[in-house]
Design a protein around this motif. Sequence first.
Motif, PDB file in Angstrom:
ATOM      1  N   TRP A  67       0.818  -1.204   0.000  1.00  0.00           N
ATOM      2  CA  TRP A  67       0.000   0.000   0.000  1.00  0.00           C
ATOM      3  C   TRP A  67       0.855   1.258   0.000  1.00  0.00           C
ATOM      4  O   TRP A  67       0.461   2.273  -0.579  1.00  0.00           O
ATOM      5  CB  TRP A  67      -0.945  -0.015   1.199  1.00  0.00           C
ATOM      6  CG  TRP A  67      -2.098  -0.945   0.970  1.00  0.00           C
ATOM      7  CD1 TRP A  67      -2.329  -2.158   1.550  1.00  0.00           C
ATOM      8  CD2 TRP A  67      -3.166  -0.751   0.041  1.00  0.00           C
ATOM      9  NE1 TRP A  67      -3.469  -2.736   1.057  1.00  0.00           N
ATOM     10  CE2 TRP A  67      -4.015  -1.890   0.122  1.00  0.00           C
ATOM     11  CE3 TRP A  67      -3.500   0.254  -0.849  1.00  0.00           C
ATOM     12  CZ2 TRP A  67      -5.164  -2.026  -0.646  1.00  0.00           C
ATOM     13  CZ3 TRP A  67      -4.642   0.122  -1.610  1.00  0.00           C
ATOM     14  CH2 TRP A  67      -5.468  -1.011  -1.515  1.00  0.00           C
ATOM     15  N   ARG A  68       2.033   1.225   0.624  1.00  0.00           N
ATOM     16  CA  ARG A  68       2.921   2.376   0.552  1.00  0.00           C
ATOM     17  C   ARG A  68       3.432   2.576  -0.868  1.00  0.00           C
ATOM     18  O   ARG A  68       3.593   3.710  -1.329  1.00  0.00           O
ATOM     19  CB  ARG A  68       4.085   2.204   1.516  1.00  0.00           C
ATOM     20  CG  ARG A  68       3.705   2.384   2.977  1.00  0.00           C
ATOM     21  CD  ARG A  68       4.875   2.147   3.887  1.00  0.00           C
ATOM     22  NE  ARG A  68       4.470   2.238   5.289  1.00  0.00           N
ATOM     23  CZ  ARG A  68       5.258   1.972   6.312  1.00  0.00           C
ATOM     24  NH1 ARG A  68       6.500   1.582   6.098  1.00  0.00           N
ATOM     25  NH2 ARG A  68       4.821   2.076   7.546  1.00  0.00           N
ATOM     26  N   ALA A  69       3.721   1.479  -1.555  1.00  0.00           N
ATOM     27  CA  ALA A  69       4.148   1.592  -2.955  1.00  0.00           C
ATOM     28  C   ALA A  69       3.040   2.192  -3.808  1.00  0.00           C
ATOM     29  O   ALA A  69       3.291   3.039  -4.675  1.00  0.00           O
ATOM     30  CB  ALA A  69       4.554   0.222  -3.487  1.00  0.00           C
ATOM     31  N   ARG A  70       1.803   1.773  -3.575  1.00  0.00           N
ATOM     32  CA  ARG A  70       0.687   2.337  -4.334  1.00  0.00           C
ATOM     33  C   ARG A  70       0.490   3.817  -4.006  1.00  0.00           C
ATOM     34  O   ARG A  70       0.191   4.622  -4.889  1.00  0.00           O
ATOM     35  CB  ARG A  70      -0.581   1.543  -4.029  1.00  0.00           C
ATOM     36  CG  ARG A  70      -0.526   0.113  -4.582  1.00  0.00           C
ATOM     37  CD  ARG A  70      -1.679  -0.739  -4.085  1.00  0.00           C
ATOM     38  NE  ARG A  70      -1.591  -2.099  -4.634  1.00  0.00           N
ATOM     39  CZ  ARG A  70      -2.367  -3.110  -4.253  1.00  0.00           C
ATOM     40  NH1 ARG A  70      -3.311  -2.890  -3.329  1.00  0.00           N
ATOM     41  NH2 ARG A  70      -2.215  -4.300  -4.778  1.00  0.00           N
ATOM     42  N   LEU A  71       0.662   4.173  -2.725  1.00  0.00           N
ATOM     43  CA  LEU A  71       0.572   5.585  -2.333  1.00  0.00           C
ATOM     44  C   LEU A  71       1.653   6.401  -3.024  1.00  0.00           C
ATOM     45  O   LEU A  71       1.403   7.527  -3.485  1.00  0.00           O
ATOM     46  CB  LEU A  71       0.699   5.709  -0.815  1.00  0.00           C
ATOM     47  CG  LEU A  71       0.779   7.133  -0.263  1.00  0.00           C
ATOM     48  CD1 LEU A  71      -0.498   7.908  -0.578  1.00  0.00           C
ATOM     49  CD2 LEU A  71       1.037   7.110   1.244  1.00  0.00           C
ATOM     50  N   ALA A  72       2.863   5.839  -3.128  1.00  0.00           N
ATOM     51  CA  ALA A  72       3.967   6.550  -3.784  1.00  0.00           C
ATOM     52  C   ALA A  72       3.643   6.833  -5.240  1.00  0.00           C
ATOM     53  O   ALA A  72       3.850   7.952  -5.734  1.00  0.00           O
ATOM     54  CB  ALA A  72       5.253   5.735  -3.664  1.00  0.00           C
ATOM     55  N   LEU A  73       3.125   5.827  -5.948  1.00  0.00           N
ATOM     56  CA  LEU A  73       2.790   6.027  -7.360  1.00  0.00           C
ATOM     57  C   LEU A  73       1.647   7.021  -7.529  1.00  0.00           C
ATOM     58  O   LEU A  73       1.661   7.852  -8.448  1.00  0.00           O
ATOM     59  CB  LEU A  73       2.424   4.689  -8.000  1.00  0.00           C
ATOM     60  CG  LEU A  73       3.559   3.656  -8.102  1.00  0.00           C
ATOM     61  CD1 LEU A  73       3.036   2.353  -8.690  1.00  0.00           C
ATOM     62  CD2 LEU A  73       4.713   4.196  -8.931  1.00  0.00           C
ATOM     63  N   LEU A  74       0.664   6.951  -6.626  1.00  0.00           N
ATOM     64  CA  LEU A  74      -0.459   7.877  -6.703  1.00  0.00           C
ATOM     65  C   LEU A  74       0.002   9.312  -6.453  1.00  0.00           C
ATOM     66  O   LEU A  74      -0.394  10.237  -7.182  1.00  0.00           O
ATOM     67  CB  LEU A  74      -1.524   7.482  -5.683  1.00  0.00           C
ATOM     68  CG  LEU A  74      -2.794   8.339  -5.652  1.00  0.00           C
ATOM     69  CD1 LEU A  74      -3.521   8.248  -6.989  1.00  0.00           C
ATOM     70  CD2 LEU A  74      -3.709   7.893  -4.514  1.00  0.00           C
TER      71      LEU A  74
END
Length: 500
Positions: A67-74
């Motif tokens: 989820w942190r990786a997805r937050l980073a991309l977002l």
Amino acid sequence: MRSHRRGDDAAARRHVTRQDTRARHDPRAESAAGRRRSSGGRTAQGTDLVRPGKSGPALVVHGHRVWRARLALLALAASVAVPLAAAGLRSVLWVLVGVAGLALAAVGVWWVLAHTGVLRVLGAVLSVVAPVVVLTLYAVSGMLGPALVAVALWALAVTAARTALDPGPRDPAGRPGRSGRSGRAVVEAPRHAWVLMNPRSGGGKVDRFHLADRARAAGCHVVLLDGGQDVTALARRAVTEGADLLAVAGGDGTQALVAEVAAGHDLPFLVIPAGTRNHFALDLGLDRDDPAAALDGLTDGVELRVDLGYAADRVFVNNASFGTYGFVVTDPAYRGAKSRTTLRTLPGLLTGEGAPTLRARADGVSVDGLRALLVSNNPYGRVVDAARPGRRERLDSGLLGVVCVRVGNTAQAARLVRGARSGGLVRVNAGEVVVEGDTATLPVGIDGEHVELPSPVVCRSAPGALRVRVPRRRPGARTPAGATADWPRVARLARGRTDQ
């Protein structure tokens, strides 16, 4: 369908078996494996996502990292979308305006450092006016808000990416479990601790914090420097008289001299931050505003294995500086007026006919035409790193950090805004660095102390050479900032996959 499910279950069982095998050798792995067994594949840090690969064992990824990786991309996508929504394609022009402002500010700083008289004054004005004008233009056009939001989103993206790629919590002076020398061990109080104190260091911190009285009350033998003593000889004499711990209350230069003796006899070393800067103490997590707190390490301490750096036969705990700074510290007036002496001597060192040039080789990488070169005991973080600006994430990597500056004129200074692509600033990590110049000897600033060393100078790292005693509770201790933001890896992690 059943055969696929049985295949997935078998892969998961093979993974748990491997975890249990590692657990017999690693207590932390044992506790983690126990948590997985008792919670049905879930951990306290997040849900384990089992993703069978096309071949080989299943990949296990912690849910919170995904989820942190997805937050980073977002956040990264939003940092681009916000200015585009505010100004359309004109936002590209505003980016160029911002870059131009930074370039002009860099030129101004260069003029301040490399010139005197009117040009220095103009440089000071330019370095301030250029960013102010850019901010004013942004505000008038209504782009200041979107620009600030975009920068904040970019910072969030980088932070989330780095924490997503970070495999787990680590100690600021090491990574337990990765190397035996990095682990922390609870230690007993020394019986014959020897402490060297410099009453003049740090504007008189020894007297101001009553360090000598506190050390004696803790059972230490205290030696006060009077300015004419040989620090290394005093430390060696302490060893012959049975000292089982060496400590220093003073600056980094004095710390390095005694640390070398402690490492040579495999004795624990205690750092008391009573100097002016004490960068070594800072990276150990010690409180520089309360040097007496370091004495808690005598009775309630832990021990860390950290590296030492060598420039020829001279030890450094922080760094060895070659080139301009190495020449600046040779000036007798430097001690009493550092800033004034630096501004007075830099123009001749940067643009004068006798400006020094250096060459360096670091693990196969050769760089020439250097004006300044910094070799550090473990790499420093980048100045723009908001998490740990200009600090060392680790002290036990076994590597030297090398920062090379190759700026000789105004155009090269302006190109610094391009970062590493400008060619004016080169960063390398290496186990050994060879530095040479056009003279038989080179002036070197070793932890702020001036020395002359024969050219070429071979710098090397001594991994895990020093046993450092620190208090168990250190308010300044921080968790390292994490891995570099590798966006392809972040994208894979966001899809629930990780590298083998």
